[in-house]
Write an enzyme that holds these catalytic residues in place. Structure first.
Site, short mmCIF file in Angstrom:
data_model
loop_
_atom_site.label_atom_id
_atom_site.label_comp_id
_atom_site.label_asym_id
_atom_site.label_seq_id
_atom_site.Cartn_x
_atom_site.Cartn_y
_atom_site.Cartn_z
N SER A 140 0.88 -1.17 0.00
CA SER A 140 0.00 0.00 0.00
C SER A 140 0.91 1.22 0.00
O SER A 140 1.85 1.29 -0.78
CB SER A 140 -0.94 -0.02 1.21
OG SER A 140 -1.78 1.12 1.22
N TYR A 144 -5.46 7.82 -6.74
CA TYR A 144 -4.42 6.97 -6.15
C TYR A 144 -4.82 6.58 -4.73
O TYR A 144 -4.74 5.42 -4.34
CB TYR A 144 -3.09 7.70 -6.16
CG TYR A 144 -1.97 6.92 -5.50
CD1 TYR A 144 -1.42 5.81 -6.12
CD2 TYR A 144 -1.47 7.31 -4.26
CE1 TYR A 144 -0.40 5.08 -5.52
CE2 TYR A 144 -0.46 6.60 -3.65
CZ TYR A 144 0.08 5.48 -4.28
OH TYR A 144 1.08 4.76 -3.66
N LYS A 191 -5.56 2.87 -2.87
CA LYS A 191 -4.80 2.39 -1.72
C LYS A 191 -5.68 2.24 -0.48
O LYS A 191 -5.53 1.28 0.28
CB LYS A 191 -3.63 3.34 -1.43
CG LYS A 191 -2.54 3.29 -2.51
CD LYS A 191 -2.03 1.87 -2.72
CE LYS A 191 -0.90 1.80 -3.73
NZ LYS A 191 -0.46 0.41 -3.96
#
Length: 277
Positions: A133, A147, A151
């Site tokens: 991660s 993004y 994650k």
């Protein structure tokens, strides 16, 4: 000797992990996308490194590579879900195609990889999964909305997964590195087309970083890779592995702030409970 399956073995953390593991005598099945990008590993460790071409947005390809790795090695002790990249820019600046590809790579691709390895890990009686991660899986900054979405999403998946597979002897660790001196920032990140209205907003900060190229991460990727490898020996598996003082500081600040927000609603939250008759 431990056997590993690592996606994105050609660069960044995947490359550092592969080199350190092969140097110590472990066996690695490493995936790559660009032709020739792991030829040096194959040449240096012909007996213990197996290269497998894979695009994690290809569901059939994932299954084929996973099944082949377990068939060839008999057992894979550790699976490292590492392939991914950063899509940066304000949410409005992103195209639909960019959004779809970011999710397909970082989130759906990781989920499919893990789902593909689970039957094998169960049958062999256990194993370890490392899901890469980021500090961006706990913290969210303007300019990184998609993004962060991937994650935060993969962290939720892996967190729940850990409880599901623990009875089978499978450990799951979410790895949360801070800024590292890899090619992620200036090599693997994609910057969306600019919309001028955002030039004077916080979302423009990441654009300046990626275009000016004047900053570099504090983290040593080799030391971070070594910490990931060492975590595999921990029993039980650590649920999260924070790497870098910048990651620790940012995550602590974010969690402290969220906890304060929640605690401020301790009384009001209960006002929506059903009345007991």
């Amino acid at each position: 000797m431990t056997s590993w399956l690592i996606t994105g073995a050609n660069s960044g953390f995947g490359r550092h992990l592969s080199e350190q593991l092969l140097t110590r005598g472990d066996t690695v099945v490493g995936t790559f996308r660009a032709a020739g990008s792991v030829d040096d590993l194959s040449a240096r460790w012909p007996e213990t490194f197996r290269a497998a071409r894979l695009d994690v947005t290809d569901p059939a390809g994932i299954v084929a590579v996973v099944d082949s790795a377990f068939a060839a090695l008999g057992r894979v002790d550790v699976v490292v879900s590492n392939a991914g990249y950063g899509l940066m820019g304000a949410a409005e600046e992103l195209t639909d195609e960019q959004v779809t590809h970011q999710i397909a790579t970082n989130l759906t691709g990781s989920i499919r990889l893990i789902r593909a390895v689970l039957p094998h890990l169960r049958r062999q009686g256990g194993g370890r999964i490392l899901q890469l991660s980021s500090v961006g899986g706990q913290v969210a900054w303007p300019g990184g909305s998609l993004y962060h979405a991937t994650k935060w999403g993969i962290e939720g998946f892996a967190d729940a997964l850990a409880g599901e597979v623990a009875p089978f002897g499978i450990g799951v660790t979410i790895v949360e590195p801070g800024g590292a001196r890899t090619n992620f920032r200036y090599g693997s990140s994609v910057l969306a087309e600019r919309i001028g209205a955002y030039d004077a907003t916080p979302a423009a900060g990441i654009r300046r970083i990626l275009t000016e190229r004047t900053t570099k991460g504090i983290g040593d990727p080799a030391r971070m890779a070594a910490a990931m490898i060492a975590s595999v020996e921990q029993d039980p598996a650590p649920r999260r592995l924070v790497l870098g003082s910048d990651a620790y500081g940012s995550i602590e600040t974010a969690l402290t702030g969220r906890l304060a927000d929640i605690r401020a609603q301790r009384e009001s939250a209960g006002e929506t409970d059903a009345l007991v008759s």
